[in-house]
Structure formats: C-alpha cells, structure tokens
Design an enzyme around this catalytic site. Structure first.
Site, PDB file in Angstrom:
ATOM      1  CD  GLU A 151      -2.774  -1.166   2.474  1.00 37.85           C
ATOM      2  OE1 GLU A 151      -3.928  -0.736   2.357  1.00 37.85           O
ATOM      3  OE2 GLU A 151      -2.294  -1.583   3.543  1.00 37.85           O
ATOM      4  CB  VAL A 152       2.142   3.382  -2.651  1.00 37.49           C
ATOM      5  CG1 VAL A 152       2.865   4.721  -2.817  1.00 37.49           C
ATOM      6  CG2 VAL A 152       3.072   2.216  -3.004  1.00 37.49           C
TER       7      VAL A 152
END
Length: 311
Positions: A151-152
């Site tokens: 998850e960026v």
C-alpha cells in the site's frame, strides 16, 4: 533492477524487515541492514537461509544472496549510500518522528524514505521535518517477500515524483503497489482485516463456531473467492448477468439489514482469555516454524496458480 544495481537500507530487522532484506537482495540490490538487536548477524543469516527457497520459487537468482547483504553499525551507516530506505520500526509516532529526522539528515537527498507502518499515516510523524517530500508509506503484508501487495500512501507533503518513484521501485522488486488517495489510519488492507476479525471474534464469543471452524469456513469459501476476484468483482459476478446492479437492487436490502446486526465483541479480560485459550487449543500443538512453513508453502502454491491463470 538487475541491470542497474542499486542500494537499499532496511531499518529494523524484525519479521518484516528480514523479509524485505531477502526480497531486495533477491532482486540484485545491495542491502544494508540496521537494528540494535544483539543477534542481528544470526537473525539475518537464518532469514536468508529460510527464505532462499521462496525466492528461488519466484524465479529469482539466489546465487551469492548473502554477499549482497551487509550489516550496518547504526542507522547513519545503513542509509549513507542508499537509494531506497525501508523503515520497519515500532508503531509509535514519537519513535518515527525521531527516526525520520535522522533519515532525512543522513540519507542522500535523492533517497526515497519509505515506512512499513501498519496503521500510522506519514503525516502524523513528518510535520516537523525540513523535507517530507520523499517520505511516504510503503505498507506490506506479512511476509513481504511472498505477499505481493504494497500500500503506497503519500502524506500531505509527499511529492508526486516520490509517489511515482515508490510505485516504480516496488514494481521492480516484483510487488503489486496500490496508491491510496487519502490518508486514513490503518490504510485499506488492515481496516478490511480488522472488520472481518471483529466479526470473527464475535462469532466465536457467541459460541457459533470455534476459531478452527471459522478458519475452515474462510479457507474453503471466501478465502478462495477473494484470492481470485476480490469482494467487488465477486459481488458483480454473484449478481449473475445483471451484475452488481442486480446484486445491489435485489439482495442489497437484506445485506443492509445484516450490517445492522453485525456483532461488537466485548473482549473484556475474561472473554479475551477464553478466546486466546481457544486459539491455542486449535493450533498450539504445532510450533511457530511449522505453522509459518505450512502457510508459506500454501501461499506460494496460490501465487503460482494465480500466475498461471493470467497466462
């Protein structure tokens, strides 16, 4: 990545940090690891030995894997020549404030500063930094050398260039980055996981199922479905030819009624102890190593099947 070797620093060599270390080294990066634990050398060596078969199963070159991993005396030494820094410290805002102040000061100005934070958005610990433009969340799922998702999550001051660089970096090391457009505690994956866990705990508390039976329900139904299509596509297909619209219009009312009845586990001390003992009864006969070996073997098989399905 293999054509242009670069350097990554891994700060914190717990379960997540050791897994990142193996993954980065498996993709040809020089990796410098920093952690105050006295058994750092032994922990790194053991992790590389354990994870080498997993990396080989993904088609990575594991020859000389350990030669690409170096132990650093402290954080400053680890990040001095780094292009990418992956932080894996405690879930503590004050700790991360101090650590990222050091990272900004000691790492090269081009280095991307990534945090494996599970729940704390980067804006919570970057407010006092002179340069927060290259700080953002890169939250993996355990173990990151196997589970593809990262998850960026950019912070309020993260630059678009840094977001693109993070996506490129994680893609280059074989992960599947998903950029989340808004900071929210827990991000997406852990919020979904916690929502399901809350109902799972409630069902066990109410005596509907045991922990082992609930796991059997998941692994023989939703786990299979969601591994292949996810919740929304699964619902779209569940609506038949009419798709998600049919599902929402014809079954949505009963689903909404069920939302109102979802449980809130008490988890007082007595209930928590009862649940812990039930889980230990279900799985306590096997060691941690035995359970993780079985988990990782099955996860590799799922990933292999999913990859074949794309061809």
């Amino acid at each position: 990545m293999s054509q242009e070797p670069r350097t990554a620093a891994v700060i914190g060599a717990g379960t997540i940090g050791l897994s990142w270390t193996a993954l980065f080294a498996g993709h040809g990066l020089t990796v410098r690891v920093s952690d105050p634990r006295p058994d750092l050398a032994e922990a790194v060596a053991a992790a590389l030995a354990e994870f080498t078969p997993h990396l080989a199963a993904q088609g990575l070159d594991v020859d000389g894997l350990g030669d690409r991993v170096h132990l650093a005396g402290d954080v400053a030494e680890a990040v001095r020549d780094a292009d990418f820094v992956q932080e894996n410290g405690p879930e503590d805002v004050e700790f991360k404030k101090d650590l990222f102040a050091t990272l900004v000061r000691e790492a090269p100005r081009h280095a991307l500063l990534l945090s494996s934070s599970s729940a704390i958005p980067s804006s919570a610990f970057t407010g006092d930094l002179e340069d927060a433009s290259r700080v953002l969340i890169g939250h993996p799922f355990n173990p990151p050398h196997l589970i593809p998702l990262v998850e960026v999550v950019p912070g309020e001051r993260t630059s678009e260039d840094s977001v693109r660089a993070a996506v490129d970096f994680y893609t280059a090391v074989g992960r599947t980055p998903v950029v989340e457009r808004k900071e929210i505690p827990g991000f997406v994956g852990n919020r979904l996981q916690n929502a399901l866990s809350r109902e799972a705990i409630y069902l066990v508390e109410q005596g509907v199922v045991t922990p082992e039976e609930l796991d059997r329900v998941m692994t023989n139904s939703l786990g299979i479905r969601w591994a292949t299509v996810g919740p929304f596509l699964g619902s779209h297909l569940g609506g038949g030819p009419g798709g998600y619209r049919h599902m929402a219009e014809h079954i949505g009312k009963s689903m909404k009624t069920m939302w109102a009845g979802l449980g809130r586990p008490s988890q007082n001390e007595e209930e928590q102890e009862r649940l812990i003992e039930a889980v230990e009864k279900a799985y306590g006969s096997a060691t941690y190593s035995q359970l993780t070996e079985a988990r990782d073997r099955r996860q590799l098989a799922v990933l292999s099947a999913l990859a074949e399905g794309k061809n």
